[in-house]
Scaffold this active site. Structure first.
Site, PDB file in Angstrom:
ATOM      1  N   HIS A  17      19.582  12.182 -38.924  1.00 14.97           N
ATOM      2  CA  HIS A  17      20.417  10.968 -39.055  1.00 14.97           C
ATOM      3  C   HIS A  17      20.802  10.486 -37.656  1.00 14.97           C
ATOM      4  CE1 HIS A  17      23.605   8.553 -41.302  1.00 14.97           C
ATOM      5  NE2 HIS A  17      23.775   8.248 -40.015  1.00 14.97           N
ATOM      6  N   HIS A  19      21.328   6.899 -34.904  1.00 17.92           N
ATOM      7  CA  HIS A  19      21.356   5.465 -34.583  1.00 17.92           C
ATOM      8  C   HIS A  19      20.809   5.285 -33.174  1.00 17.92           C
ATOM      9  CE1 HIS A  19      23.945   4.440 -38.048  1.00 17.92           C
ATOM     10  NE2 HIS A  19      24.391   5.667 -37.861  1.00 17.92           N
ATOM     11  N   LEU A  20      19.732   4.522 -33.085  1.00 14.74           N
ATOM     12  CA  LEU A  20      19.120   4.313 -31.760  1.00 14.74           C
ATOM     13  C   LEU A  20      19.373   2.918 -31.200  1.00 14.74           C
ATOM     14  CD1 LEU A  20      15.670   6.137 -32.076  1.00 14.74           C
ATOM     15  CD2 LEU A  20      17.620   6.789 -30.652  1.00 14.74           C
ATOM     16  N   LYS A 103      18.154   3.542 -47.027  1.00 19.13           N
ATOM     17  CA  LYS A 103      19.552   3.786 -46.698  1.00 19.13           C
ATOM     18  C   LYS A 103      20.470   2.914 -47.530  1.00 19.13           C
ATOM     19  CE  LYS A 103      23.112   5.328 -44.542  1.00 19.13           C
ATOM     20  NZ  LYS A 103      23.514   5.928 -43.299  1.00 19.13           N
ATOM     21  N   HIS A 140      25.444   6.476 -47.275  1.00 19.81           N
ATOM     22  CA  HIS A 140      26.761   6.465 -46.620  1.00 19.81           C
ATOM     23  C   HIS A 140      27.767   6.523 -47.767  1.00 19.81           C
ATOM     24  CE1 HIS A 140      29.661   5.392 -43.357  1.00 19.81           C
ATOM     25  NE2 HIS A 140      30.385   5.194 -44.442  1.00 19.81           N
ATOM     26  N   HIS A 178      26.416  12.709 -43.349  1.00 18.68           N
ATOM     27  CA  HIS A 178      27.634  12.986 -42.566  1.00 18.68           C
ATOM     28  C   HIS A 178      28.856  13.305 -43.429  1.00 18.68           C
ATOM     29  CE1 HIS A 178      28.002   8.759 -43.502  1.00 18.68           C
ATOM     30  NE2 HIS A 178      27.219   8.352 -42.518  1.00 18.68           N
ATOM     31  N   ASP A 251      24.297  11.730 -36.514  1.00 21.91           N
ATOM     32  CA  ASP A 251      24.960  10.430 -36.637  1.00 21.91           C
ATOM     33  C   ASP A 251      25.398   9.927 -35.266  1.00 21.91           C
ATOM     34  OD1 ASP A 251      25.819   8.142 -37.899  1.00 21.91           O
ATOM     35  OD2 ASP A 251      27.736   8.963 -38.515  1.00 21.91           O
TER      36      ASP A 251
HETATM   37  O1  DOR Z   1      30.739   6.066 -37.147  1.00 22.98           O
HETATM   38  C1  DOR Z   1      29.754   5.491 -37.577  1.00 22.98           C
HETATM   39  N1  DOR Z   1      28.983   4.711 -36.789  1.00 22.98           N
HETATM   40  N2  DOR Z   1      29.444   5.613 -38.871  1.00 22.98           N
HETATM   41  C2  DOR Z   1      28.485   4.904 -39.437  1.00 22.98           C
HETATM   42  O2  DOR Z   1      28.289   5.043 -40.618  1.00 22.98           O
HETATM   43  C3  DOR Z   1      27.715   3.912 -38.662  1.00 22.98           C
HETATM   44  C4  DOR Z   1      27.729   4.229 -37.239  1.00 22.98           C
HETATM   45  C5  DOR Z   1      27.255   3.067 -36.379  1.00 22.98           C
HETATM   46  O3  DOR Z   1      26.217   2.499 -36.668  1.00 22.98           O
HETATM   47  O4  DOR Z   1      27.932   2.751 -35.398  1.00 22.98           O
HETATM   48 ZN    ZN Z   2      25.151   6.841 -39.353  1.00 22.65          ZN
END
Ligand code: DOR
Ligand code: ZN
Length: 364
Positions: A17, A19-20, A103, A140, A178, A251
């Site tokens: 999991h 985020h890029l 997702k 989520h 998460h 995450d």
């Molecule tokens: O804390 C978070 N940041 N939770 C998420 O579900 C998304 C993520 C984000 O993309 O910044």
């Molecule tokens: Zn996430």
């Protein structure tokens, strides 16, 4: 292995999991993950979100183009479910092999989720398609009902939404992403369905006090929000249990200083640069280093039906001071800094550089 261990060799881990982001932000953060993890499930909550085959293909290309030249890293792409997505997109995407997972963001539950799903019942045809195609559903898991206390939103989602969803689609592979509560831990552990959960490093290290220590600390604000200490303890027990339903998903969610600190700051903790060391610290503290490989490198592939990685990575018990931030490429402005989780702290484990060696058959 006990906490006296000085070295730990495990199969190369994957991040299930991540985020890029995109553009300069992507170019500034991707190496941190690609240097350690072999594969990563890449979240689709860009702006606009990844809701088509072409968008996913192009995003994957941008990720690959941003990698350091010697990287061997597979970004596993996901599609962002919306109220009006056609099941055809899932069918065609499945044929082309581009979608690793789908997702589900409840609309307005977190960063860039405004296009998410507003009524779960309305997307039952999509869930049916996922079940038939065998595409995992990544959730989520928080309700967005403003009448529900923010600290209760995960537990209420489980009761209101997840439980009915699993019984309606018993063949669906589902990951509750998460998790943050002892309620989620127990629900996943006891589930008779095809359900697993990822656990982040930050939810293993901090409880909700971290956000308010001496003032408002936006760097510790993430969603689902960190909960009470008893939940952190339950998460640590779950992660270090070795149980196959729990595995690594950082995450890691980079946001620049200016987007963290505004009248409406963004949720997200950027932990990618020292994620593995951060997890190792927890396993060491819990005297569970012998179960670290299961959590980091084995349980995820087993759940997803993928091969285990062939290389190994070596961690050594050598303290390191964690730097404060990563600067976004192409900028020198303090507003374009991304705070690193554990900034200014000392972590006890380090990755032995260039330790990614070919896996030996004797190590099974
Ligand atoms: O804390 C978070 N940041 N939770 C998420 O579900 C998304 C993520 C984000 O993309 O910044
Ligand atoms: Zn996430």
């Amino acid at each position: 292995m006990t906490s006296k261990a000085k070295e730990l060799i495990i199969r190369q881990p994957d991040d299930w999991h991540l985020h890029l982001r995109d553009g300069n932000l992507l170019r500034s953060v991707v190496a941190a993950s690609a240097n350690v993890f072999r594969r990563a499930v890449v979240m689709p909550n860009l702006s606009p979100p990844i809701t088509s085959i072409n968008a996913a293909i192009n995003y994957k290309k941008r990720i690959l183009d941003s990698l350091p030249s010697n990287s061997v890293f597979d970004p596993l792409m996901t599609i962002y479910l919306t109220d009006d997505l056609s099941p055809k997109v899932l069918e065609e995407g499945n044929k082309s092999g581009i979608f690793f997972g789908a997702k589900l963001y409840p609309a307005n539950s977190t960063t860039n989720s405004s296009h998410g799903v507003s009524d779960l019942n309305a997307i039952y045809p999509l869930l049916e398609t996922l079940q038939v195609l065998g595409i995992p559903l990544l959730i989520h898991g928080e309700v967005t009902d403003k009448n529900v206390d923010i600290y209760d939103r995960e537990a209420v989602f489980i009761d209101r939404n997840l439980h009915p969803l699993l019984s309606r689609f018993p063949g669906l592979k589902v990951v509750l992403e998460h998790i943050t509560t002892d309620y989620a831990v127990q629900f996943v552990e006891k589930s008779q369905y095809n359900l697993a959960a990822t656990i982040t490093p930050h939810h293993l290290h901090i409880n909700r006090n971290a956000m308010f220590e001496g003032g408002v600390r936006s760097d510790f604000y993430c969603l689902p929000i960190a909960k009470r200490e008893k939940h952190r303890i339950a998460l640590r027990k779950a992660a270090t249990s070795g149980k196959s339903c729990f595995f690594l998903g950082t995450d890691s969610a980079p946001h620049t200083r200016d987007s963290k600190e505004s009248s409406c700051g963004c949720a997200g903790i950027f932990n990618a640069p020292y994620a593995l060391e951060s997890y190792a610290e927890v396993f060491d503290q819990e005297d569970a280093l012998d179960r670290f490989e299961a959590f980091a490198s084995l349980n995820g592939p087993a759940f997803y039906g993928l091969p285990m990685n062939q290389k190994t990575i070596t961690l050594v018990k050598k303290s390191q001071l964690i730097p404060e931030f990563v600067q976004v490429k192409g900028s020198h402005s303090p507003s374009q800094r991304i705070s690193i989780f554990h900034a200014g702290q000392t972590l006890k484990w380090s990755i032995l550089s260039s330790s990614l060696t070919q896996y030996h058959n004797s190590h099974t």
